[in-house]
Write a protein that holds these residues in place. Structure first.
Motif, PDB file in Angstrom:
ATOM      1  N   THR A 276       5.345   4.148   0.801  1.00 12.56           N
ATOM      2  CA  THR A 276       4.902   2.849   0.294  1.00 12.56           C
ATOM      3  C   THR A 276       5.424   1.728   1.182  1.00 12.56           C
ATOM      4  O   THR A 276       6.599   1.710   1.553  1.00 12.56           O
ATOM      5  CB  THR A 276       5.405   2.624  -1.147  1.00 12.56           C
ATOM      6  OG1 THR A 276       4.945   3.695  -1.974  1.00 12.56           O
ATOM      7  CG2 THR A 276       4.888   1.312  -1.711  1.00 12.56           C
ATOM      8  N   THR A 277       4.547   0.792   1.519  1.00  8.25           N
ATOM      9  CA  THR A 277       4.931  -0.332   2.359  1.00  8.25           C
ATOM     10  C   THR A 277       5.544  -1.451   1.524  1.00  8.25           C
ATOM     11  O   THR A 277       5.379  -1.498   0.302  1.00  8.25           O
ATOM     12  CB  THR A 277       3.716  -0.912   3.107  1.00  8.25           C
ATOM     13  OG1 THR A 277       2.862  -1.561   2.147  1.00  8.25           O
ATOM     14  CG2 THR A 277       2.942   0.171   3.820  1.00  8.25           C
TER      15      THR A 277
ATOM     16  N   ASN B 214      -2.678  -5.884  10.295  1.00  4.59           N
ATOM     17  CA  ASN B 214      -2.616  -4.426  10.295  1.00  4.59           C
ATOM     18  C   ASN B 214      -1.212  -3.973   9.925  1.00  4.59           C
ATOM     19  O   ASN B 214      -0.226  -4.523  10.413  1.00  4.59           O
ATOM     20  CB  ASN B 214      -2.966  -3.876  11.695  1.00  4.59           C
ATOM     21  CG  ASN B 214      -4.340  -4.305  12.151  1.00  4.59           C
ATOM     22  OD1 ASN B 214      -5.329  -3.931  11.557  1.00  4.59           O
ATOM     23  ND2 ASN B 214      -4.391  -5.108  13.198  1.00  4.59           N
ATOM     24  N   TRP B 215      -1.182  -2.997   9.045  1.00  2.33           N
ATOM     25  CA  TRP B 215       0.124  -2.448   8.710  1.00  2.33           C
ATOM     26  C   TRP B 215      -0.059  -1.046   8.151  1.00  2.33           C
ATOM     27  O   TRP B 215      -1.135  -0.664   7.708  1.00  2.33           O
ATOM     28  CB  TRP B 215       0.862  -3.359   7.753  1.00  2.33           C
ATOM     29  CG  TRP B 215       0.638  -3.225   6.271  1.00  2.33           C
ATOM     30  CD1 TRP B 215       1.580  -2.991   5.329  1.00  2.33           C
ATOM     31  CD2 TRP B 215      -0.587  -3.361   5.530  1.00  2.33           C
ATOM     32  NE1 TRP B 215       1.040  -2.977   4.072  1.00  2.33           N
ATOM     33  CE2 TRP B 215      -0.288  -3.193   4.164  1.00  2.33           C
ATOM     34  CE3 TRP B 215      -1.907  -3.589   5.913  1.00  2.33           C
ATOM     35  CZ2 TRP B 215      -1.258  -3.253   3.169  1.00  2.33           C
ATOM     36  CZ3 TRP B 215      -2.876  -3.638   4.917  1.00  2.33           C
ATOM     37  CH2 TRP B 215      -2.546  -3.487   3.574  1.00  2.33           C
ATOM     38  N   GLY B 216       1.021  -0.252   8.214  1.00  2.00           N
ATOM     39  CA  GLY B 216       0.919   1.131   7.759  1.00  2.00           C
ATOM     40  C   GLY B 216       2.002   1.975   8.395  1.00  2.00           C
ATOM     41  O   GLY B 216       3.130   1.500   8.605  1.00  2.00           O
ATOM     42  N   TYR B 217       1.660   3.207   8.771  1.00  2.00           N
ATOM     43  CA  TYR B 217       2.630   4.128   9.356  1.00  2.00           C
ATOM     44  C   TYR B 217       2.030   4.772  10.600  1.00  2.00           C
ATOM     45  O   TYR B 217       1.042   5.503  10.515  1.00  2.00           O
ATOM     46  CB  TYR B 217       3.037   5.206   8.345  1.00  2.00           C
ATOM     47  CG  TYR B 217       3.823   4.639   7.187  1.00  2.00           C
ATOM     48  CD1 TYR B 217       5.190   4.452   7.284  1.00  2.00           C
ATOM     49  CD2 TYR B 217       3.173   4.256   6.017  1.00  2.00           C
ATOM     50  CE1 TYR B 217       5.906   3.900   6.234  1.00  2.00           C
ATOM     51  CE2 TYR B 217       3.880   3.705   4.959  1.00  2.00           C
ATOM     52  CZ  TYR B 217       5.251   3.531   5.079  1.00  2.00           C
ATOM     53  OH  TYR B 217       5.961   2.984   4.039  1.00  2.00           O
TER      54      TYR B 217
ATOM     55  N   ALA C 153       0.838  -1.204   0.000  1.00  2.00           N
ATOM     56  CA  ALA C 153       0.000   0.000   0.000  1.00  2.00           C
ATOM     57  C   ALA C 153       0.868   1.247   0.000  1.00  2.00           C
ATOM     58  O   ALA C 153       2.005   1.249   0.494  1.00  2.00           O
ATOM     59  CB  ALA C 153      -0.921   0.004   1.218  1.00  2.00           C
TER      60      ALA C 153
ATOM     61  N   PHE D  41       0.548   5.269   1.133  1.00  2.00           N
ATOM     62  CA  PHE D  41      -0.228   6.237   1.900  1.00  2.00           C
ATOM     63  C   PHE D  41       0.249   7.637   1.509  1.00  2.00           C
ATOM     64  O   PHE D  41       1.438   7.940   1.600  1.00  2.00           O
ATOM     65  CB  PHE D  41      -0.022   6.028   3.403  1.00  2.00           C
ATOM     66  CG  PHE D  41      -0.455   4.671   3.893  1.00  2.00           C
ATOM     67  CD1 PHE D  41      -1.675   4.510   4.521  1.00  2.00           C
ATOM     68  CD2 PHE D  41       0.351   3.556   3.720  1.00  2.00           C
ATOM     69  CE1 PHE D  41      -2.081   3.263   4.977  1.00  2.00           C
ATOM     70  CE2 PHE D  41      -0.039   2.300   4.165  1.00  2.00           C
ATOM     71  CZ  PHE D  41      -1.269   2.154   4.801  1.00  2.00           C
TER      72      PHE D  41
ATOM     73  N   PHE E 289      -5.131   6.244  -0.402  1.00  2.00           N
ATOM     74  CA  PHE E 289      -4.543   4.935  -0.172  1.00  2.00           C
ATOM     75  C   PHE E 289      -4.517   4.174  -1.498  1.00  2.00           C
ATOM     76  O   PHE E 289      -5.567   3.866  -2.047  1.00  2.00           O
ATOM     77  CB  PHE E 289      -5.352   4.146   0.863  1.00  2.00           C
ATOM     78  CG  PHE E 289      -5.577   4.887   2.151  1.00  2.00           C
ATOM     79  CD1 PHE E 289      -4.609   4.905   3.136  1.00  2.00           C
ATOM     80  CD2 PHE E 289      -6.756   5.583   2.366  1.00  2.00           C
ATOM     81  CE1 PHE E 289      -4.811   5.596   4.324  1.00  2.00           C
ATOM     82  CE2 PHE E 289      -6.972   6.283   3.548  1.00  2.00           C
ATOM     83  CZ  PHE E 289      -5.987   6.286   4.530  1.00  2.00           C
TER      84      PHE E 289
ATOM     85  N   PHE F 147       2.864   8.967  10.544  1.00  2.00           N
ATOM     86  CA  PHE F 147       2.740   9.457   9.161  1.00  2.00           C
ATOM     87  C   PHE F 147       3.063  10.948   9.066  1.00  2.00           C
ATOM     88  O   PHE F 147       3.848  11.388   8.238  1.00  2.00           O
ATOM     89  CB  PHE F 147       1.321   9.174   8.661  1.00  2.00           C
ATOM     90  CG  PHE F 147       1.068   9.608   7.246  1.00  2.00           C
ATOM     91  CD1 PHE F 147       1.648   8.931   6.180  1.00  2.00           C
ATOM     92  CD2 PHE F 147       0.243  10.689   6.968  1.00  2.00           C
ATOM     93  CE1 PHE F 147       1.424   9.332   4.878  1.00  2.00           C
ATOM     94  CE2 PHE F 147       0.003  11.095   5.671  1.00  2.00           C
ATOM     95  CZ  PHE F 147       0.595  10.404   4.626  1.00  2.00           C
TER      96      PHE F 147
END
Length: 327
Positions: free
Chosen positions: A88-89, A99-102, A70, A72, A126, A105
């Motif tokens: 970008t992950t 669950n994943w992300g930043y 993904a 963001f 997203f 941010f």
């Protein structure tokens, strides 16, 4: 590798081809946070979820093992990515990590001082890429290109070749082909299949020549002409009115979708009045969502458009109150 096929009857070898394909489907979701100041009351351990959305043909709320990555991104006021806040992950396996992300941010104080927070709202995007199974597929010998019908009809409109009907709009004459507007619009069908016309047909509304030209372009190509970004909102508002009059439902929905991106304190009242008058339920709801922000309604009330809204659409004010939207 499979053995080669036998030769054809005339001695020509049979041909075949295949490809190993590692496909991926992509999609993106734009999330507008309206009433940002009120979200600060949510505890850090709590999450505010968006609605589920699709990435290609895959729902992001899947339960089976899926690998995806993904991106963001914070968007500026023109809807463009802000490079310094776009991350970008790595590909993640959903069966191992849900669950994943930043988590960091952007800092609140940075966002609050930036131009990207306006009217107590900001927007993030997203982009999701879902990896599909690797598979082998045959390569077709004959590749059929995509349809070019829209381009051919657009060229026909520009060339005026074979045109058999003329429209006179604000001193400008448009040459068209009777069958196209007849096929696209019930109102044009009624107008053009009546008694024989002896001269140019006059478009007896307040539609400008520019708007009528855009309307014809859509009827021929199913696409809108290119517009300057700073002029798009006003142009699309006029096109929505024309689409409603000529019963071009797809064009009307396209205009609604575009206007949702132009709702701000200066335009919200005008767009809401337009949505109410032409029964644009999705656009109307988008205006209500914007006005639900803690500071948005007060700012909108200071514009001239709000006076017109209260005068011509009093029922909308009742709906605002019923939804609990107030200063």
């Amino acid at each position: 590798m499979p053995a080669s096929s036998p030769a054809a009857a005339d001695g020509t070898p049979w041909r075949s081809a295949s490809a190993i394909v590692a496909e991926a489907v992509s999609g993106y979701h734009v999330l507008k946070v309206v009433g940002y100041s009120r979200t600060k009351d949510v505890a850090n351990s709590k999450a505010i979820k968006s609605r589920p959305f699709l990435a290609g043909a895959a729902n992001d709320n899947v339960e089976e093992a899926v690998k995806a990555s993904a991106k963001f991104s914070l968007l500026d006021q023109d809807g463009k990515l802000v490079p310094s806040y776009s991350f970008t992950t790595l590909p993640i396996n959903f069966s191992e990590k849900r669950n994943w992300g930043y988590s960091k941010f952007i800092k609140r104080e940075v966002l609050e001082k930036s131009e990207h927070l306006k009217d107590d709202s900001f927007t993030v995007r997203f982009d999701v890429t879902v990896m599909k199974d690797i598979h082998t597929q045959g390569t077709p010998t004959i590749v059929v290109p995509p349809s070019e019908m829209h381009r051919h009809f657009g060229d026909l409109l520009l060339s005026k070749e074979g045109a058999d009907v003329k429209f006179r709009v604000c001193k400008k004459t448009f040459s068209t082909h009777r069958s196209v507007p007849v096929a696209r619009s019930p109102l044009f069908k009624k107008m053009l299949l009546g008694p024989m016309l002896l001269g140019p047909m006059k478009e007896g509304t307040t539609t400008s020549a520019e708007v009528f030209g855009a309307l014809l372009t859509f009827m021929y190509t199913d696409e809108l002409p290119d517009m300057k970004e700073q002029e798009e909102s006003e142009m699309v508002q006029h096109l929505l009115v024309a689409a409603d009059r000529y019963n071009l439902e797809r064009l009307k929905l396209i205009c609604e979708d575009k206007l949702c991106k132009h709702i701000d304190t200066g335009s919200a009242a005008t767009i809401l009045a337009l949505a109410e008058k032409h029964s644009c339920h999705g656009l109307k709801e988008a205006c209500f969502n914007f006005l639900s922000a803690s500071t948005a309604l007060k700012a909108v009330m200071e514009n001239d458009g709000f006076e017109n809204l209260t005068k011509n659409c009093p029922s909308v004010l009742k709906e605002l109150v019923s939804k609990g939207i107030s200063c």
